[in-house]
Write a protein that holds these residues in place. Structure first.
Motif, PDB file in Angstrom:
ATOM      1  N   THR A  85       0.806  -1.217   0.000  1.00  0.00           N
ATOM      2  CA  THR A  85       0.000   0.000   0.000  1.00  0.00           C
ATOM      3  C   THR A  85       0.834   1.259   0.000  1.00  0.00           C
ATOM      4  N   GLU A  86       2.179   1.135  -0.031  1.00  0.00           N
ATOM      5  CA  GLU A  86       3.016   2.325  -0.001  1.00  0.00           C
ATOM      6  C   GLU A  86       2.915   3.071  -1.307  1.00  0.00           C
ATOM      7  N   ALA A  87       2.629   4.376  -1.282  1.00  0.00           N
ATOM      8  CA  ALA A  87       2.450   5.172  -2.486  1.00  0.00           C
ATOM      9  C   ALA A  87       3.786   5.646  -3.008  1.00  0.00           C
ATOM     10  N   ALA A  88       3.874   5.822  -4.328  1.00  0.00           N
ATOM     11  CA  ALA A  88       5.088   6.348  -4.946  1.00  0.00           C
ATOM     12  C   ALA A  88       5.191   7.831  -4.693  1.00  0.00           C
ATOM     13  N   THR A  89       6.421   8.307  -4.399  1.00  0.00           N
ATOM     14  CA  THR A  89       6.649   9.715  -4.116  1.00  0.00           C
ATOM     15  C   THR A  89       7.741  10.233  -5.016  1.00  0.00           C
ATOM     16  N   SER A  90       7.512  11.358  -5.694  1.00  0.00           N
ATOM     17  CA  SER A  90       8.491  11.942  -6.594  1.00  0.00           C
ATOM     18  C   SER A  90       9.299  12.990  -5.872  1.00  0.00           C
ATOM     19  N   PRO A  91      10.671  12.921  -5.893  1.00  0.00           N
ATOM     20  CA  PRO A  91      11.495  13.914  -5.222  1.00  0.00           C
ATOM     21  C   PRO A  91      11.243  15.310  -5.754  1.00  0.00           C
ATOM     22  N   SER A  92      11.006  15.465  -7.074  1.00  0.00           N
ATOM     23  CA  SER A  92      10.786  16.794  -7.642  1.00  0.00           C
ATOM     24  C   SER A  92       9.532  17.428  -7.075  1.00  0.00           C
ATOM     25  N   ASN A  93       8.523  16.614  -6.784  1.00  0.00           N
ATOM     26  CA  ASN A  93       7.309  17.145  -6.175  1.00  0.00           C
ATOM     27  C   ASN A  93       7.589  17.685  -4.788  1.00  0.00           C
ATOM     28  N   GLY A  94       8.456  17.022  -4.044  1.00  0.00           N
ATOM     29  CA  GLY A  94       8.799  17.484  -2.700  1.00  0.00           C
ATOM     30  C   GLY A  94       9.516  18.825  -2.740  1.00  0.00           C
ATOM     31  N   HIS A  95      10.469  18.992  -3.693  1.00  0.00           N
ATOM     32  CA  HIS A  95      11.184  20.259  -3.819  1.00  0.00           C
ATOM     33  C   HIS A  95      10.245  21.392  -4.200  1.00  0.00           C
ATOM     34  N   LEU A  96       9.317  21.117  -5.100  1.00  0.00           N
ATOM     35  CA  LEU A  96       8.361  22.134  -5.530  1.00  0.00           C
ATOM     36  C   LEU A  96       7.499  22.594  -4.370  1.00  0.00           C
ATOM     37  N   MET A  97       7.042  21.639  -3.551  1.00  0.00           N
ATOM     38  CA  MET A  97       6.221  22.004  -2.404  1.00  0.00           C
ATOM     39  C   MET A  97       7.001  22.863  -1.416  1.00  0.00           C
ATOM     40  N   LEU A  98       8.304  22.580  -1.240  1.00  0.00           N
ATOM     41  CA  LEU A  98       9.133  23.351  -0.320  1.00  0.00           C
ATOM     42  C   LEU A  98       9.291  24.784  -0.820  1.00  0.00           C
ATOM     43  N   ILE A  99       9.498  24.956  -2.136  1.00  0.00           N
ATOM     44  CA  ILE A  99       9.643  26.299  -2.715  1.00  0.00           C
ATOM     45  C   ILE A  99       8.355  27.096  -2.539  1.00  0.00           C
ATOM     46  N   ILE A 100       7.228  26.457  -2.814  1.00  0.00           N
ATOM     47  CA  ILE A 100       5.933  27.134  -2.654  1.00  0.00           C
ATOM     48  C   ILE A 100       5.716  27.566  -1.212  1.00  0.00           C
ATOM     49  N   LEU A 101       6.105  26.688  -0.275  1.00  0.00           N
ATOM     50  CA  LEU A 101       5.950  27.009   1.152  1.00  0.00           C
ATOM     51  C   LEU A 101       6.798  28.211   1.540  1.00  0.00           C
ATOM     52  N   ILE A 102       8.069  28.267   1.051  1.00  0.00           N
ATOM     53  CA  ILE A 102       8.971  29.375   1.385  1.00  0.00           C
ATOM     54  C   ILE A 102       8.432  30.690   0.817  1.00  0.00           C
ATOM     55  N   ILE A 103       7.961  30.657  -0.437  1.00  0.00           N
ATOM     56  CA  ILE A 103       7.415  31.871  -1.058  1.00  0.00           C
ATOM     57  C   ILE A 103       6.188  32.363  -0.298  1.00  0.00           C
ATOM     58  N   SER A 104       5.309  31.439   0.063  1.00  0.00           N
ATOM     59  CA  SER A 104       4.096  31.815   0.794  1.00  0.00           C
ATOM     60  C   SER A 104       4.444  32.450   2.134  1.00  0.00           C
ATOM     61  N   LEU A 105       5.428  31.854   2.829  1.00  0.00           N
ATOM     62  CA  LEU A 105       5.836  32.379   4.127  1.00  0.00           C
ATOM     63  C   LEU A 105       6.450  33.768   3.980  1.00  0.00           C
ATOM     64  N   SER A 106       7.254  33.992   2.918  1.00  0.00           N
ATOM     65  CA  SER A 106       7.885  35.295   2.693  1.00  0.00           C
ATOM     66  C   SER A 106       6.831  36.375   2.429  1.00  0.00           C
ATOM     67  N   VAL A 107       5.834  36.046   1.615  1.00  0.00           N
ATOM     68  CA  VAL A 107       4.758  37.009   1.330  1.00  0.00           C
ATOM     69  C   VAL A 107       4.010  37.359   2.601  1.00  0.00           C
ATOM     70  N   PHE A 108       3.758  36.356   3.427  1.00  0.00           N
ATOM     71  CA  PHE A 108       3.024  36.602   4.681  1.00  0.00           C
ATOM     72  C   PHE A 108       3.823  37.518   5.594  1.00  0.00           C
ATOM     73  N   ILE A 109       5.134  37.276   5.724  1.00  0.00           N
ATOM     74  CA  ILE A 109       5.968  38.108   6.595  1.00  0.00           C
ATOM     75  C   ILE A 109       6.029  39.537   6.074  1.00  0.00           C
ATOM     76  N   ALA A 110       6.191  39.720   4.751  1.00  0.00           N
ATOM     77  CA  ALA A 110       6.238  41.068   4.171  1.00  0.00           C
ATOM     78  C   ALA A 110       4.942  41.817   4.416  1.00  0.00           C
ATOM     79  N   PHE A 111       3.841  41.128   4.260  1.00  0.00           N
ATOM     80  CA  PHE A 111       2.538  41.758   4.494  1.00  0.00           C
ATOM     81  C   PHE A 111       2.392  42.175   5.953  1.00  0.00           C
ATOM     82  N   ALA A 112       2.862  41.316   6.864  1.00  0.00           N
ATOM     83  CA  ALA A 112       2.763  41.629   8.289  1.00  0.00           C
ATOM     84  C   ALA A 112       3.611  42.858   8.623  1.00  0.00           C
TER      85      ALA A 112
END
Length: 279
Positions: A215-242
């Motif tokens: 039942t273990e699902a396949a995980t793509s490393p590139s998907n993990g990197h993309l999610m990390l970049i999106i998270l960092i950008i979102s956090l930066s926008v939030f801090i700038a707005f604050a």
């Protein structure tokens, strides 16, 4: 009729083959010593747990070339001492509930020793149907199995424990990458790389990798990197707005007001030092 065997309380073997019955014979409730029941080439289409009483003596149930299509939840729960179940050549049989023997959900421990569904129409079999290691004989050859992650357990089981003379009868019908290949021809590799999403191609060379659960699902490393970049950008926008909002309110609360002092030079004071309403 249900009471047709009422006077046969000592009957142990009953053959109903070639009779046009369409439902499982509940008349066996009047056969407390029944050990062997054959329903081959009948017109029964569904087996389910309804109308039958517990029979602890029934040990053999044979249904060759039946019209059975489905075996439902707890269909055999009233026969706790079954030793042998055989539905070979039941070409319409494509579904069996994982709790058909009461092993998956009801925690019953069937004493089944032989289970045979040779040349039926199964594309998959539930892993929790039985304690497979306790079987003395198992045959599910000549079924149109899907060779994907959900069947990885059966592929491994057949390779390790089935009769070698029947290995060639275990053949993949799906997916397209494996169609026509026997279980033995499939590569020894982890499920998430070989069978993930039923679309991954067979590697050109067989490679042994560390095993993973089916039942273990396949995980793509590139998907993990993309999610990390999106998270960092979102956090930066939030801090700038604050920072912007915080600065705006800070300067609003420190506005400079002019308070005249009897003609003297005005002195700049900070609003927060005074009660501006009183001023």
């Amino acid at each position: 009729m249900d009471d047709v065997f009422v006077n046969l309380s000592n009957l142990t073997h009953l053959h109903l083959s070639d009779n046009p019955i369409t439902t499982f014979p509940t008349a066996i409730n009047f056969l407390p010593k029944l050990q062997f029941l054959e329903i081959s080439t009948t017109k029964i289409t569904v087996l389910k747990n309804s109308g039958t009483k517990i029979n602890k003596n029934l040990k053999y149930l044979h249904g060759y070339s039946t019209k059975i299509e489905r075996i439902e939840n707890c269909a055999f729960c009233n026969f706790p001492n079954l030793k042998e179940v055989n539905f070979d050549f039941s070409n319409a049989l494509s579904f069996i509930d994982e709790n058909a023997f009461g092993f998956a959900h009801s925690h019953l421990k069937p004493s089944l020793e032989k289970f045979s569904v040779f040349h039926c129409n199964f594309t998959t079999l539930p892993k929790n149907l039985l304690n497979w290691n306790s079987l003395k004989h198992f045959d599910a050859a000549a079924n149109p199995f899907n060779c994907n992650c959900s069947m990885n357990w059966l592929i491994k089981f057949i390779k390790e424990k089935s009769d070698p003379t029947k290995h060639s009868f275990y053949e993949c019908s799906n997916t397209s990458e494996f169609k026509g290949k026997t279980f033995l021809e499939l590569p020894q590799t982890s499920c998430n790389e070989t069978f993930a999403n039923s679309t991954t191609s067979i590697p050109s060379t067989s490679t042994t990798l560390s095993p993973v659960t089916v039942t273990e699902a396949a995980t793509s490393p590139s998907n993990g990197h993309l999610m990390l970049i999106i998270l960092i950008i979102s956090l930066s926008v939030f801090i700038a707005f604050a920072i912007i909002v915080g600065g705006y309110y800070f300067y609003q609360n420190r506005k400079i007001i002019q308070i005249p002092r009897n003609g003297d030079d005005d002195e700049d004071l900070i609003e927060e030092d005074f009660d501006t309403e009183n001023v």
